[in-house]
Design an enzyme around this catalytic site. Structure first.
Site, PDB file in Angstrom:
ATOM      1  N   HIS A   1      36.883  42.108  45.750  1.00 42.13           N
ATOM      2  CA  HIS A   1      38.140  41.665  45.155  1.00 42.13           C
ATOM      3  C   HIS A   1      37.936  40.352  44.409  1.00 42.13           C
ATOM      4  CE1 HIS A   1      42.402  40.423  44.996  1.00 42.13           C
ATOM      5  NE2 HIS A   1      42.677  41.706  45.165  1.00 42.13           N
TER       6      HIS A   1
ATOM      7  N   PHE B   1      48.300  42.276  39.374  1.00 43.01           N
ATOM      8  CA  PHE B   1      47.546  41.083  38.972  1.00 43.01           C
ATOM      9  C   PHE B   1      48.241  40.257  37.882  1.00 43.01           C
ATOM     10  CE2 PHE B   1      44.235  43.752  40.843  1.00 43.01           C
ATOM     11  CZ  PHE B   1      43.621  42.846  41.702  1.00 43.01           C
TER      12      PHE B   1
ATOM     13  N   TYR C   1      53.124  40.153  43.698  1.00 43.99           N
ATOM     14  CA  TYR C   1      53.157  38.737  44.071  1.00 43.99           C
ATOM     15  C   TYR C   1      54.503  38.436  44.732  1.00 43.99           C
ATOM     16  CZ  TYR C   1      49.123  38.106  40.949  1.00 43.99           C
ATOM     17  OH  TYR C   1      47.897  38.175  40.343  1.00 43.99           O
TER      18      TYR C   1
ATOM     19  N   ASP D   1      49.947  44.810  46.548  1.00 43.57           N
ATOM     20  CA  ASP D   1      51.397  44.707  46.456  1.00 43.57           C
ATOM     21  C   ASP D   1      51.766  43.571  45.515  1.00 43.57           C
ATOM     22  OD1 ASP D   1      52.505  42.816  49.378  1.00 43.57           O
ATOM     23  OD2 ASP D   1      50.655  42.657  48.248  1.00 43.57           O
TER      24      ASP D   1
END
Length: 231
Positions: free
Chosen positions: A194, A85, A74, A72
């Site tokens: 991740h 990202f 920031y 989702d």
């Protein structure tokens, strides 16, 4: 939201053709209603309304070469702008993105830029899709259950079914839940942990996703991605 209609936001024509049916679904009306209610009581929602579909507008359906899937947006002020990202110019790159840049350096020798804006990747065919397209300020994953995954799953399915030889980069357990949506006989799936500081050293570092993606594209006669980001 303003005008109460998300579908009034500009959406690239190639994506609108593929996803117009989704705008008519009950879940989508529920998303609209939820966001309208949240904003009416003063909650801040990110990214700004015109940027909710930024990934779709910067990377048209027929231009996608690589898909990077995030969770989702920031949740800090000024960070989210509709690309997973990525943060806007002038905003300090978050830790996960810093680690992405470290692996980019390790993989291709590309020096990290002084910013965290990945728009250049998006314009070159990297579809930077978050599974949820909105979030409440300072509340990570706050919109996880409002219906967005119906919409973004539909986008992934459209790419899997109607394109060929794409690369899907799935970092972390959440992204890897989407494997069932992707035809692995037609597309390359790259998996690792991740890039979060909590897991980057457990399989993300050294995974070489950028060169692996380019080798696949090149092997199928598709122009490779220029992963350089201007300093």
């Amino acid at each position: 939201m303003e005008n109460n209609h998300l579908q009034t936001i500009q959406l690239d024509a190639t994506w609108k053709l593929r996803l117009s049916h989704e705008f008519e679904q009950p879940y989508f009306r529920e998303i609209e209603s939820f966001l309208k209610q949240e904003q009416s009581i003063g909650k801040q929602i990110f990214p700004p309304r015109p940027l909710i579909f930024n990934a779709f507008n910067l990377t048209p359906f027929d231009k996608v070469k690589v898909v990077i899937l995030g969770q989702d947006p920031y949740h800090g002020v000024g960070q989210a702008h509709g690309l997973c990202f990525s943060v806007q110019h002038g905003v300090k790159p978050p830790p996960s993105l810093v680690n992405v840049f470290k692996e980019l350096k390790n993989d291709l020798g590309i020096t990290a830029p002084a910013h965290g804006c990945l728009e250049a990747w998006a314009k070159r065919g990297v579809f930077l899709l978050n599974a949820m397209l909105t979030v409440e300020k300072d509340q990570p994953a706050s919109h996880k259950k409002i219906g967005w995954q119906n919409f973004t799953d539909a986008a992934i399915k459209q790419l899997s079914e109607n394109r060929a030889n794409l690369v899907f980069i799935l970092w972390g357990a959440f992204a890897q839940q989407k494997i069932s949506l992707i035809d692995s006989h037609k597309h390359l799936i790259i998996k690792s942990t991740h890039p979060s500081p909590f897991s980057a050293d457990k399989g993300f570092y050294g995974s070489k996703p950028f060169s692996t993606a380019n080798n696949w594209l090149d092997g199928h006669g598709i122009e490779k991605i220029n992963w350089e980001l201007s300093l």
